[in-house]
Design an enzyme around this catalytic site. Structure first.
Site, PDB file in Angstrom:
ATOM      1  CB  CYS A  73      30.201 -59.310   3.386  1.00 19.14           C
ATOM      2  SG  CYS A  73      31.753 -58.911   4.207  1.00 19.14           S
ATOM      3  CB  CYS A 112      31.586 -55.941   3.429  1.00 18.51           C
ATOM      4  SG  CYS A 112      32.598 -57.268   2.783  1.00 18.51           S
TER       5      CYS A 112
END
Length: 104
Positions: A32, A29
């Site tokens: 993230c 991600c």
């Protein structure tokens, strides 16, 4: 202090006392990865007022499902084991500090 890693087995004990900001994330991600250095910096500045933990949603689906995490990064602030606040998506350090300060 350093950002801790938690999992399905240790999650309940990791959040049971005090304030814990949990970052629900995954290695693939992009957002993230963007928020990771912000969390590291925030952890240094908190000095024990709250702790920060990361939970990899791919490796720990039970906990992610229990808190209805649909998008990542999802940040949930727990106080003494109970969710009290949260945010989805990349957050600024000041927004996260504000969230934590509200619940001290």
């Amino acid at each position: 202090m350093a950002v801790a890693h938690t999992n399905d087995q240790t999650f309940a004990s990791d959040i049971q006392s005090g304030l814990t900001l949990v970052d629900f994330w995954a290695p693939w991600c992009g957002p993230c990865r963007m928020i990771a250095p912000v969390l590291e910096e925030l952890d240094q500045e908190l000095g024990g007022a709250a702790s920060i933990a990361k939970l990899n949603v791919d490796e720990n689906p039970e906990t992610a499902q229990a808190f209805k995490v649909m998008s990542i990064p999802t940040l949930i602030l727990f106080k003494d084991g109970k969710p009290v606040d949260g945010a989805v998506g990349v957050q600024s350090k000041s927004a996260l500090q504000e969230m934590i300060n509200k619940h001290k």
